[in-house]
Motif scaffolding. Structure first.
Motif, short mmCIF file in Angstrom:
data_model
loop_
_atom_site.label_atom_id
_atom_site.label_comp_id
_atom_site.label_asym_id
_atom_site.label_seq_id
_atom_site.Cartn_x
_atom_site.Cartn_y
_atom_site.Cartn_z
N THR A 197 -60.88 105.41 -25.60
CA THR A 197 -60.66 104.37 -24.60
C THR A 197 -60.55 103.00 -25.27
N ALA A 198 -61.33 102.78 -26.32
CA ALA A 198 -61.25 101.49 -27.02
C ALA A 198 -59.88 101.26 -27.62
N ILE A 345 -58.07 98.82 -36.32
CA ILE A 345 -58.98 98.01 -35.52
C ILE A 345 -60.38 98.54 -35.73
N LEU A 346 -61.27 97.66 -36.11
CA LEU A 346 -62.66 98.03 -36.36
C LEU A 346 -63.54 97.41 -35.29
N GLY A 347 -64.39 98.21 -34.68
CA GLY A 347 -65.26 97.72 -33.62
C GLY A 347 -66.63 98.35 -33.70
N GLY A 348 -67.47 98.00 -32.74
CA GLY A 348 -68.82 98.54 -32.68
C GLY A 348 -69.85 97.54 -33.17
N GLY A 382 -60.35 93.42 -33.44
CA GLY A 382 -60.01 93.64 -32.04
C GLY A 382 -60.08 92.36 -31.25
N SER A 383 -59.45 92.38 -30.10
CA SER A 383 -59.41 91.19 -29.24
C SER A 383 -60.38 91.28 -28.08
N LEU A 384 -61.00 92.44 -27.87
CA LEU A 384 -61.87 92.62 -26.72
C LEU A 384 -63.35 92.73 -27.09
N GLY A 385 -63.64 92.80 -28.38
CA GLY A 385 -65.03 92.84 -28.81
C GLY A 385 -65.79 94.01 -28.23
N GLU A 386 -67.01 93.75 -27.77
CA GLU A 386 -67.89 94.82 -27.31
C GLU A 386 -67.44 95.41 -25.97
#
Length: 403
Positions: A197-198, A345-348, A382-386
């Motif tokens: 989903t991310a 894209i790296l998140g978390g 990423g542009s949406l962060g958490e």
């Protein structure tokens, strides 16, 4: 759960294609629609009128004349319907309510404590969703549904979370999450892996750039990954939750935290768990560090303590995070050399928690990419962060309008 109530809102296939074109491109003219669709003027006019009458699209003025009448402009009606997006992760769960342009109306989050069982969390989600609908005067007919991006492994087709590891609360096994939420709310609910989903959310935000191949990695208590190719999420034969974390970095390395994992797995070197364990071990050995001013018992060191030590430029904290970022970069390089994505894209929590981790990891990855510098990859936090997982869950539901 049955999503026919969403898919049947637009019944004509060509109308679905037209709506998707408008949705992805923002404001478009009738000439743009003619060029894209190849329809006759009469067919296009009829379908545009149907979509306008349903409230799915709106006339938004007139374009620049090229010699004749100024062309009518159309745009998606963002307030035609609304969607809930829900993230269920090991540390935090988050609910958002958005319109069809992903403008956020409200959000609410819950810490995943030892008391947050499936029954407790779903009751809170249902209660909050109802409150959000009441506050915005929305009945169920204005809600397309709810998407859930959750920790796996899971069965997305049956809507069941199967056997996730490391939840603080008991009971998170074989949880029919879609029914537990959808039935009391009376809306359809869709489930997928949170990494999937991310990447849907981030690829939607990047739609103007049209990246064909995207890789997403979520770094937190564990490591989770997802791939989009030609606009579609790539699924394996089984749910791929956590598989990237089982990439072997050292064959005779650190034992995995449970018997099901590999020795020397990436997750044992580059995750919140790995960083916390390294800090606890160093303090037990008597290393001088700011961390001893924050906790009296080394066993209680958590990542937020390490973040605080990093802000003080504590040498031990810097050393531990640098080593973890280096290992993460090695694993990322392996993925680059196999998949060759255009963008990563790296998140978390691990990425959001320390900008140096992102910088070091990407530098190491680039240095070890086989075709560098011919192969150039774009890295992003990423542009949406958490909120990426929850927003992406809403995007997943919106896709059913044109499916």
């Amino acid at each position: 759960m049955d999503f026919s109530s969403v898919t049947e809102r637009i019944t004509n296939r060509r109308a679905k294609e037209m709506y998707e074109f408008i949705r992805r491109n923002g404001t478009v003219s009738k000439i743009d629609l003619l060029d894209h669709s190849g329809m006759t003027v009469s067919t296009l006019t009829r379908l545009v009128e149907e979509l306008t009458a349903q409230g799915l699209i709106l006339e938004s003025g007139f374009g620049v004349s090229t010699g004749g009448r100024r062309p009518t402009l159309y745009e998606m009606n963002s307030t035609y319907a609304y969607v809930f997006g829900l993230e269920i992760s090991r540390t935090m769960s988050r609910l958002v309510l958005v319109d069809l342009s992903l403008n956020k109306l409200e959000d609410c989050s819950w810490k995943m404590s030892s008391e947050m069982t499936p029954q407790r969390l779903t009751a809170l989600i249902v209660e909050e969703a109802r409150l959000m609908m009441n506050r915005h005067a929305l009945d169920s007919s204005k809600i397309l549904g709810m998407g859930i991006g959750a920790v796996g492994p899971l069965d997305r087709l049956s809507g069941v979370i199967l056997e996730p590891l490391y939840f603080p609360a008991p009971g998170w096994r074989d949880v029919d999450i879609c029914s537990l939420i959808g039935e009391p709310l009376g809306i359809p609910v869709l489930l997928d892996n949170g990494a999937n989903t991310a990447i849907l959310a981030e690829s939607w935000m990047d739609r103007a750039r049209s990246y064909r191949h995207l890789l997403y990695i979520h770094a937190g208590i564990g490591l989770r990954s997802a791939i989009v190719s030609e606009g579609k999420v790539i699924y394996g034969a089984v749910d791929m939750e956590g598989s990237v974390g089982q990439m072997i970095i050292q064959t005779d390395g650190i034992p995995y935290r449970n018997k099901s994992g590999n020795y020397g797995a990436l997750e044992s070197y580059a995750s919140l768990y790995a960083i916390e364990r390294a800090a606890q071990s160093a303090v037990k050995k008597g290393r001088s560090t700011f961390l001893t001013q924050l906790v009296s018992d080394p066993e209680t060191i958590e990542f937020h303590h390490i973040r605080e030590a990093l802000e003080k430029n504590d040498p031990l904290a810097v050393e531990i995070v640098t080593e973890a970022a280096t290992y993460f970069g090695i694993g990322l390089a392996n993925l680059l050399n196999i998949l060759h994505p255009e963008k990563v894209i790296l998140g978390g929590p691990l990425i959001a928690g320390d900008k140096h981790f992102f910088r070091i990891a990407t530098q190491v990855a680039v240095q070890k990419a086989y075709y560098y510098p011919t192969y150039q990859v774009v890295f992003s936090r990423g542009s949406l962060g958490e909120e990426a997982l929850a927003i992406g869950a809403a995007v997943m539901v919106m896709g059913y309008l044109t499916s």
